[in-house]
Design a protein around this motif. Structure first.
Motif: not given
Ligand code: GDP
Ligand code: MN
Length: 335
Positions: A33-40, A66-68, A120-122, A126-131, A154-156, A295-297
């Motif tokens: 799982s790629l996830v942020r601290n804030s998404e605990l 995580n990127d941090v 969305g999130k265009g 960070s979204y670009r790096h994530m993808c 993913e979280p949630d 389910q996702h969103d």
């Molecule tokens: P969406 O499902 O396309 O709307 O994208 P999300 O915002 O849910 O992001 C996809 C996944 O990447 C999720 O698991 C997020 O927690 C994670 N993610 C997105 N951006 C970042 C980021 O900047 N840092 C970290 N650590 N995780 C990220």
């Protein structure tokens, strides 16, 4: 008992029995799982579901990226939800930054433009790096070196049904490479050039295309052979790491990456994985995990035939959704 204790001396068993034991070896697999601290809280919710429905019986390790660096609260609270081992990996900066060949002003224009037209999130850097990371880097992190399989979480997200078999073993035993459980149509404005670039790649590297590649379900036949934007919803994936490590996949990823679409447009890992699966695998190597209610969103699928194993209510929508997926995705063989 670990496999090593079961392994007979080479000469002590007939070969077929050795093969049987080998087949029982636990797959080298991880929940990632790629996830942020804030998404605990979000990841706690996903973990609770997946642990209850599946992993408490199998104890596959969780690997968080995580990127941090993850903070201590994140580590303690996630480890507290599972008997399996948890690992916490920081993504190297070189995997999460603008490559040197990207023209920054063109990148900034794209952030402004996609933000302004409401993709969305265009507008999110960070979204670009994530993808891009989910497209070409997750499998390069050394923490995954010893693994063959991953399940992306993913979280949630929600898992509604008991999974009372091991999907990793199922993948391994059936020679599968990619498992999904939803298809969606994404906003085409986020990747207008991806299909053209992919077609160019195909004419440059025809030798990489799988002889059984089936493009029929991703082509818009009414619109001049354009991509119909149908894609595996990649926040759920059970996949082979060796597929992503392959020369074929990486030649494709590098080709696309060099053209800059992760930054000049908003290329998603979902369409990229989808096109790669279509190009480089036979349909026989892919699997629709319809039985894993998810389910996702707002996107949800609840299997209709597993009532007493699931906590979701299948609706007509699920049936229609299922039919739609099956129409789009004519399975190459029955399992
Ligand atoms: P969406 O499902 O396309 O709307 O994208 P999300 O915002 O849910 O992001 C996809 C996944 O990447 C999720 O698991 C997020 O927690 C994670 N993610 C997105 N951006 C970042 C980021 O900047 N840092 C970290 N650590 N995780 C990220
Ligand atoms: Mn998401």
């Amino acid at each position: 008992m670990p496999f090593s204790k079961l392994t007979p001396k080479r000469h002590s068993l007939p070969l077929f029995q050795v093969e049987v034991l080998r087949a029982r070896r636990k797959p080298k697999a991880a929940l990632i799982s790629l996830v942020r601290n804030s998404e605990l809280e979000g990841i706690e919710q996903s973990m609770r579901h997946l642990e209850t429905r599946f992993n408490h019986k199998y104890n596959y390790p969780w690997i968080f990226f995580n990127d941090v660096p993850f903070d201590d609260t994140f580590k303690a609270r996630t480890q507290n939800l599972t008997n399996a081992e948890c690992f916490y990996a920081t993504v190297p900066e070189s995997h999460w930054s603008l490559p040197k060949w990207i023209d920054e002003s063109r990148f900034i224009s794209s952030l402004e433009y996609l933000g302004a037209i409401g993709v969305g999130k265009g507008w999110m850097i960070s979204y670009r790096h994530m993808c891009r990371w989910n497209s070409g880097f997750f499998y390069k992190h050394p923490i995954l070196d010893d693994y063959d399989w991953y399940w992306r979480v993913e979280p949630d997200v929600h898992f509604f049904c008991d999974v009372d078999y091991d999907p990793f073993a199922f993948m391994e035993e059936n020679n599968l490479k990619y498992g999904f459980n939803m298809n969606i149509l994404d906003d085409a404005r986020s990747f207008p050039s991806m299909w053209r670039q992919t077609q160019e790649f195909m004419s440059e590297y025809p030798e990489f295309i799988h002889p059984e590649a089936d493009f029929s379900w991703i082509i818009d036949h009414k619109n001049d052979g354009e991509y119909n934007n149908c894609q595996f919803f990649s926040n759920f994936e059970i996949g082979s790491l060796d597929f992503f490590r392959s020369k074929t996949y990486n030649t494709y990823f590098d080709y696309i990456d060099r053209k800059g679409g992760f930054y000049y447009e908003r290329f998603g890992d979902a369409p990229l994985h989808t096109l790669a699966v279509v190009l480089f695998l036979s349909k026989r190597e892919t699997h629709f995990f319809r039985d894993i209610g998810y389910q996702h969103d707002i996107n949800k699928q609840c299997p209709a035939n597993l009532l007493n194993k699931c906590s979701c209510e299948p609706t007509d929508l699920d049936e229609n959704f299922y039919k739609l997926v099956m129409v789009r995705w004519r399975m190459a063989r029955k399992r």
